[in-house]
Design an enzyme around this catalytic site. Sequence first.
Site, PDB file in Angstrom:
ATOM      1  N   CYS A 182       0.058  38.285   0.755  1.00 19.34           N
ATOM      2  CA  CYS A 182      -0.103  37.509  -0.467  1.00 19.34           C
ATOM      3  C   CYS A 182       0.025  36.006  -0.206  1.00 19.34           C
ATOM      4  O   CYS A 182       0.461  35.576   0.858  1.00 19.34           O
ATOM      5  CB  CYS A 182       0.939  37.924  -1.502  1.00 19.34           C
ATOM      6  SG  CYS A 182       0.731  39.608  -2.101  1.00 19.34           S
ATOM      7  N   HIS A 218       1.431  34.611  -6.121  1.00 17.44           N
ATOM      8  CA  HIS A 218       2.646  34.814  -6.907  1.00 17.44           C
ATOM      9  C   HIS A 218       3.698  33.774  -6.550  1.00 17.44           C
ATOM     10  O   HIS A 218       3.572  33.034  -5.585  1.00 17.44           O
ATOM     11  CB  HIS A 218       3.194  36.228  -6.689  1.00 17.44           C
ATOM     12  CG  HIS A 218       3.574  36.525  -5.274  1.00 17.44           C
ATOM     13  ND1 HIS A 218       4.755  36.081  -4.696  1.00 17.44           N
ATOM     14  CD2 HIS A 218       2.921  37.211  -4.304  1.00 17.44           C
ATOM     15  CE1 HIS A 218       4.823  36.494  -3.452  1.00 17.44           C
ATOM     16  NE2 HIS A 218       3.715  37.178  -3.176  1.00 17.44           N
TER      17      HIS A 218
END
Length: 193
Positions: free
Chosen positions: A169, A153
């Site tokens: 992440c 992301h």
Amino acid sequence: MPILDRRGFLVGATAAVAAAPAGAQTLPSTVQLRDDISESTRRNTHSFLSMDWREHFRSVGSGAILVDIDSRVLHFWDRAGDYRIYPSSVPSSEELTRRGRTTVTRKVVGPSWSPTPNMRRRNPEWPAFVPPGPQNPLGTHAMYLGWKYYRIHGTHDRRKIGRRSSSGCIGLYNRDIAEVFAMAPVGTQVRII
């Protein structure tokens, strides 16, 4: 996107071809690096040029993403075989790091975010939900992976890129995730090493 200074790239590419092991497939000459890429990312990029990436993927014909946790770089091959490198943030500890193979399972522009149960235990002061916008830790785009809670992301906090700073992440600058997002369809293979 401006490419790495032409002379520096040609010298690096020539050295990579000369240093490549017999039978190794070298990367295409379309490697592009923006001017604001850190020196350590540039060094890692040059060393990666001499690697035989075939051990990571059988084919990159349908696109592929390789994230190298140690060098904090996301490598991307689009469907045409063009290769790009992006600096990334990576998990802040080995306990939060997941390595292996997965795929992009869903893509969202303007994602909302809810911390995982483990994040809430570690940080009870965090909000239970953050809508899309400048306070959202997922930035402008998110690509959900086949592993629950794991994503590639964007981030609004540019200081995180190039660091061990995430809860699991892989983060990219918002402009970089927008570019990868546009070129990587759902189903794109992902390998995190």
